[in-house]
Structure formats: structure tokens, C-alpha cells
Design a protein around this motif. Structure first.
Motif, PDB file in Angstrom:
ATOM      1  N   ARG A 150      -0.018   3.720 -13.970  1.00 12.76           N
ATOM      2  CA  ARG A 150      -0.478   3.680 -12.481  1.00 12.76           C
ATOM      3  C   ARG A 150      -1.216   2.351 -12.422  1.00 12.76           C
ATOM      4  O   ARG A 150      -1.460   1.934 -11.280  1.00 12.76           O
ATOM      5  N   LEU A 151      -1.962   2.229 -13.262  1.00 17.51           N
ATOM      6  CA  LEU A 151      -3.031   0.992 -13.338  1.00 17.51           C
ATOM      7  C   LEU A 151      -2.001  -0.254 -13.258  1.00 17.51           C
ATOM      8  O   LEU A 151      -2.474  -1.283 -12.738  1.00 17.51           O
ATOM      9  N   ALA A 152      -0.906  -0.262 -13.915  1.00 18.63           N
ATOM     10  CA  ALA A 152      -0.179  -1.425 -13.646  1.00 18.63           C
ATOM     11  C   ALA A 152       0.560  -1.661 -12.137  1.00 18.63           C
ATOM     12  O   ALA A 152       0.512  -2.896 -11.825  1.00 18.63           O
ATOM     13  N   ALA A 153       0.624  -0.619 -11.459  1.00 16.31           N
ATOM     14  CA  ALA A 153       0.806  -0.713 -10.069  1.00 16.31           C
ATOM     15  C   ALA A 153      -0.179  -1.481  -9.139  1.00 16.31           C
ATOM     16  O   ALA A 153      -0.012  -2.263  -8.500  1.00 16.31           O
ATOM     17  N   VAL A 154      -1.582  -1.177  -9.762  1.00 16.63           N
ATOM     18  CA  VAL A 154      -2.702  -1.898  -8.973  1.00 16.63           C
ATOM     19  C   VAL A 154      -2.753  -3.026  -9.506  1.00 16.63           C
ATOM     20  O   VAL A 154      -2.753  -4.164  -8.461  1.00 16.63           O
ATOM     21  N   GLY A 155      -2.493  -3.496 -10.796  1.00 15.33           N
ATOM     22  CA  GLY A 155      -2.349  -4.835 -11.358  1.00 15.33           C
ATOM     23  C   GLY A 155      -1.651  -5.551 -10.623  1.00 15.33           C
ATOM     24  O   GLY A 155      -2.010  -6.905 -10.109  1.00 15.33           O
ATOM     25  N   LEU A 156      -0.576  -5.252 -10.373  1.00 14.12           N
ATOM     26  CA  LEU A 156       0.652  -5.960  -9.387  1.00 14.12           C
ATOM     27  C   LEU A 156       0.262  -6.275  -8.265  1.00 14.12           C
ATOM     28  O   LEU A 156       0.605  -7.205  -7.610  1.00 14.12           O
ATOM     29  N   LEU A 157       0.009  -5.023  -7.435  1.00 11.67           N
ATOM     30  CA  LEU A 157      -0.648  -5.276  -6.149  1.00 11.67           C
ATOM     31  C   LEU A 157      -1.784  -6.427  -5.975  1.00 11.67           C
ATOM     32  O   LEU A 157      -1.589  -7.156  -5.007  1.00 11.67           O
ATOM     33  N   VAL A 158      -2.547  -6.554  -6.903  1.00 10.89           N
ATOM     34  CA  VAL A 158      -3.590  -7.443  -6.745  1.00 10.89           C
ATOM     35  C   VAL A 158      -3.224  -9.004  -7.185  1.00 10.89           C
ATOM     36  O   VAL A 158      -3.415  -9.870  -6.533  1.00 10.89           O
ATOM     37  N   SER A 159      -2.251  -9.081  -8.175  1.00 12.77           N
ATOM     38  CA  SER A 159      -1.760 -10.086  -8.693  1.00 12.77           C
ATOM     39  C   SER A 159      -0.673 -10.971  -8.251  1.00 12.77           C
ATOM     40  O   SER A 159      -0.500 -12.055  -8.440  1.00 12.77           O
ATOM     41  N   GLN A 160       0.132 -10.139  -7.539  1.00 16.13           N
ATOM     42  CA  GLN A 160       1.471 -10.680  -6.904  1.00 16.13           C
ATOM     43  C   GLN A 160       1.517 -10.493  -5.431  1.00 16.13           C
ATOM     44  O   GLN A 160       1.057  -9.518  -4.907  1.00 16.13           O
ATOM     45  N   PRO A 161       2.001 -11.664  -4.933  1.00 16.00           N
ATOM     46  CA  PRO A 161       2.020 -11.585  -3.324  1.00 16.00           C
ATOM     47  C   PRO A 161       3.201 -10.709  -2.745  1.00 16.00           C
ATOM     48  O   PRO A 161       4.142 -10.418  -3.405  1.00 16.00           O
ATOM     49  N   ALA A 162       3.101 -10.077  -1.692  1.00 15.50           N
ATOM     50  CA  ALA A 162       4.218  -9.491  -1.176  1.00 15.50           C
ATOM     51  C   ALA A 162       5.163 -10.211  -0.642  1.00 15.50           C
ATOM     52  O   ALA A 162       5.140 -11.331  -0.201  1.00 15.50           O
ATOM     53  N   ALA A 163       6.669  -9.813  -1.016  1.00 10.26           N
ATOM     54  CA  ALA A 163       7.602 -10.756  -0.615  1.00 10.26           C
ATOM     55  C   ALA A 163       7.579 -10.870   0.903  1.00 10.26           C
ATOM     56  O   ALA A 163       8.006 -12.080   1.202  1.00 10.26           O
ATOM     57  N   ARG A 164       7.424  -9.814   1.671  1.00 15.59           N
ATOM     58  CA  ARG A 164       7.541 -10.105   3.100  1.00 15.59           C
ATOM     59  C   ARG A 164       6.382  -9.250   3.640  1.00 15.59           C
ATOM     60  O   ARG A 164       5.589  -8.554   3.086  1.00 15.59           O
ATOM     61  N   ALA A 165       5.968  -9.774   4.883  1.00 20.28           N
ATOM     62  CA  ALA A 165       4.684  -8.990   5.385  1.00 20.28           C
ATOM     63  C   ALA A 165       5.275  -7.934   6.254  1.00 20.28           C
ATOM     64  O   ALA A 165       4.911  -7.684   7.385  1.00 20.28           O
ATOM     65  N   GLU A 166       5.597  -6.908   5.496  1.00 18.06           N
ATOM     66  CA  GLU A 166       6.048  -5.430   5.840  1.00 18.06           C
ATOM     67  C   GLU A 166       6.217  -4.633   4.752  1.00 18.06           C
ATOM     68  O   GLU A 166       6.284  -5.163   3.464  1.00 18.06           O
ATOM     69  N   GLY A 167       6.109  -3.317   5.001  1.00 19.18           N
ATOM     70  CA  GLY A 167       6.681  -2.418   4.002  1.00 19.18           C
ATOM     71  C   GLY A 167       5.146  -1.844   3.459  1.00 19.18           C
ATOM     72  O   GLY A 167       3.889  -2.621   3.699  1.00 19.18           O
ATOM     73  N   LEU A 168       5.199  -1.089   2.579  1.00 17.52           N
ATOM     74  CA  LEU A 168       4.064  -0.288   1.894  1.00 17.52           C
ATOM     75  C   LEU A 168       3.105  -1.162   1.054  1.00 17.52           C
ATOM     76  O   LEU A 168       2.049  -1.328   1.237  1.00 17.52           O
ATOM     77  N   ALA A 169       3.945  -2.022   0.267  1.00 20.12           N
ATOM     78  CA  ALA A 169       3.204  -2.914  -0.826  1.00 20.12           C
ATOM     79  C   ALA A 169       2.476  -3.902   0.172  1.00 20.12           C
ATOM     80  O   ALA A 169       1.162  -4.026  -0.124  1.00 20.12           O
ATOM     81  N   HIS A 170       2.962  -4.350   1.220  1.00 18.09           N
ATOM     82  CA  HIS A 170       2.016  -5.418   2.097  1.00 18.09           C
ATOM     83  C   HIS A 170       0.981  -4.668   2.540  1.00 18.09           C
ATOM     84  O   HIS A 170      -0.146  -5.272   2.665  1.00 18.09           O
ATOM     85  N   ALA A 171       1.374  -3.458   2.931  1.00 18.21           N
ATOM     86  CA  ALA A 171      -0.191  -2.705   3.625  1.00 18.21           C
ATOM     87  C   ALA A 171      -1.285  -2.452   2.716  1.00 18.21           C
ATOM     88  O   ALA A 171      -2.328  -2.519   2.945  1.00 18.21           O
ATOM     89  N   TRP A 172      -0.761  -2.059   1.487  1.00 20.95           N
ATOM     90  CA  TRP A 172      -1.573  -1.982   0.519  1.00 20.95           C
ATOM     91  C   TRP A 172      -2.561  -3.037   0.238  1.00 20.95           C
ATOM     92  O   TRP A 172      -3.728  -2.852   0.317  1.00 20.95           O
ATOM     93  N   GLN A 173      -1.749  -4.102   0.163  1.00 20.69           N
ATOM     94  CA  GLN A 173      -2.388  -5.472  -0.296  1.00 20.69           C
ATOM     95  C   GLN A 173      -3.534  -6.095   0.713  1.00 20.69           C
ATOM     96  O   GLN A 173      -4.433  -6.599   0.409  1.00 20.69           O
ATOM     97  N   GLN A 174      -3.325  -5.559   1.902  1.00 24.50           N
ATOM     98  CA  GLN A 174      -4.362  -5.941   2.995  1.00 24.50           C
ATOM     99  C   GLN A 174      -5.589  -5.414   2.720  1.00 24.50           C
ATOM    100  O   GLN A 174      -6.845  -6.102   3.343  1.00 24.50           O
TER     101      GLN A 174
END
Length: 252
Positions: A150-174
């Protein structure tokens, strides 16, 4: 502290099938605390599976014990991350242009590549879990494996941009930044004092996040929820391989 409590419950609701009936507010503060709690929720899932393993060790032969623990592992998470893995496999296996790959990932139907990914993921997970237990490792090694996945998921959310300005990943990254990643990693770093062997898992996880993150950014231009879910599955598999290698070659 209320935001921290809601965030922890939000992480449990989001990552597991454990019954949490309280309606948690979806705010930037609760999202930050939820991401910080991701590894702790993983540790909880791992602890439940490890406890079951400890109770069943003397009652079941190793193949059945492995199957029982893997079944419980999948049941506790509801197969959420496996769904992301299948969607990602279908998109990559299509060899289609980028827009078509995104359409395939959004398609609720599972294709042949997704089914193959599911079968091989579970087969490799079962084989590595079996090998790890056969090498003499305690089932409690599943706690850091699931937590760091699960830490890998946080690392990915912080280190990589969302491909599109929509969806859950983008919402978390904000709501997330490097401070949140550091706080999420803090319990694992603290455990190094008592279990120095965790350094191998942490180093392997860092390498996985970097390589996987670059690969999906090249293939899709960024991440989405499916890609993050697949990272959890891939991270767990990679960490099981590292744990088995440690017990087989270093502790032997």
C-alpha cells in the motif's frame, strides 16, 4: 485529530471489505490522512491473514494452508486491486493507440489478457507464499509485505502525474505531497530498528515504484486508479519474491 480518525476509516473503506458503516467526509484533510494510513491498513490486512496462518499452521498441510491464506487475503480486499491489474493488462495487451487503451481500461468487461494476468498473478502469489512458508518464514512476514504494497500506491500518487484531470487518482493527488509520503513511510522506517531485514523490502519497493512509475508514464502519460491498484498487486508480488529470497539464501 478528527480528520485523522476519519482518514483512517476512509482508508479502511477504500482498501478493504472490512465493515465500516460510518459515512466519512471526503475532504482534502481526510484524503491526506487516508493516504498516510494506507500502510497501516495494509498492516491490518496482513495481520489478519498472519493470525489465521498462525492458528491454522498445525491443522492444514502447507498447500491447503497457502490456498486458505491467499483466499482470505483476496477476500479482505475484495479483489479491488486485481481488477486494476486486469484492466491494465487488457489495455497493454491490445497494442492499440493511447486513446483506445484508455477506452479499454474503462470497459467493465474483462478480456483475455486481463484473465491471463489474474491467473498468473494469483498463481505466482500462491507459489511464493508457499515457498516462503516452506523456507521457515513466519506468516507474520505478510504484515510488512501487505503494508508496503500500500505504501507503493502512495509513492506512485506522489511521484507520478495523473494522466487525466479526472478520476480517483487525480482527486487523491490534489491533496498529497512528499510530506504525506514521508508520514506514510514513517512506521516502516521506525520498524527498521527492531527488524533490520525490512531494509531489503524497503529498498526493493523503492526500485519497483521508480521503474513501474516510469513505465506507466511512458505507456499512458501518467497514472489512474487502475494503474495504482495494479501497483499494489505488483508490489506485493515483488515483495514476496524478496522475502522468499531472503529466507532461502540469506537465512539458510
Amino acid at each position: 485529530m478528527k480528520d485523522a480518525g476519519f482518514g483512517a476509516l476512509l482508508a479502511i473503506q477504500f482498501l478493504t471489505r472490512l465493515p465500516v458503516t460510518l459515512a466519512c467526509p471526503w475532504t482534502p484533510a481526510t484524503r491526506r490522512w487516508a493516504a498516510r494510513a494506507y500502510p497501516l491498513v495494509g498492516a491490518l490486512v496482513g495481520a489478519i491473514v498472519a493470525l489465521a496462518g498462525t492458528l491454522l499452521e498445525g491443522w492444514l498441510p502447507l498447500p491447503l494452508l497457502t490456498l486458505a491464506l491467499l483466499s482470505l487475503w483476496v477476500a479482505l480486499t475484495g479483489g479491488l486491486h486485481l481488477d486494476g491489474l486486469m484492466d491494465l493488462a487488457d489495455a497493454l495487451g491490445s497494442n492499440a493507440p493511447l486513446e483506445k487503451r484508455w477506452a479499454i481500461m474503462k470497459d467493465p468487461q474483462v478480456g483475455s489478457f486481463g484473465m491471463l494476468a489474474l491467473v498468473f498473478q494469483l498463481a505466482w502469489k500462491a507459489a511464493l507464499l508457499w515457498a516462503l512458508l516452506a523456507a521457515g518464514a513466519s506468516p507474520w512476514w505478510l504484515v510488512p509485505v501487505v503494508a508496503l504494497g500500500r505504501l507503493a500506491a502512495v509513492g506512485l500518487l506522489v511521484s507520478q502525474p495523473a494522466a487525466r484531470a479526472e478520476g480517483l487518482a487525480h482527486a487523491w493527488q490534489q491533496s498529497l505531497g512528499r510530506r504525506d509520503l514521508a508520514l506514510a513511510a514513517l512506521p516502516a522506517l521506525a520498524c527498521l530498528v527492531f527488524v533490520p531485514a525490512l531494509a531489503w523490502l524497503l529498498a526493493g519497493l523503492a526500485g519497483f515504484v521508480i521503474i513501474y512509475g516510469r513505465a506507466v508514464r511512458r505507456a499512458f502519460g501518467g497514472i489512474n486508479g487502475d494503474i495504482v491498484g495494479a501497483a499494489i498487486e505488483g508490489g506485493e508480488l515483488w515483495l514476496l519474491l524478496i522475502a522468499w529470497s531472503w529466507w532461502s539464501f540469506v537465512m539458510a
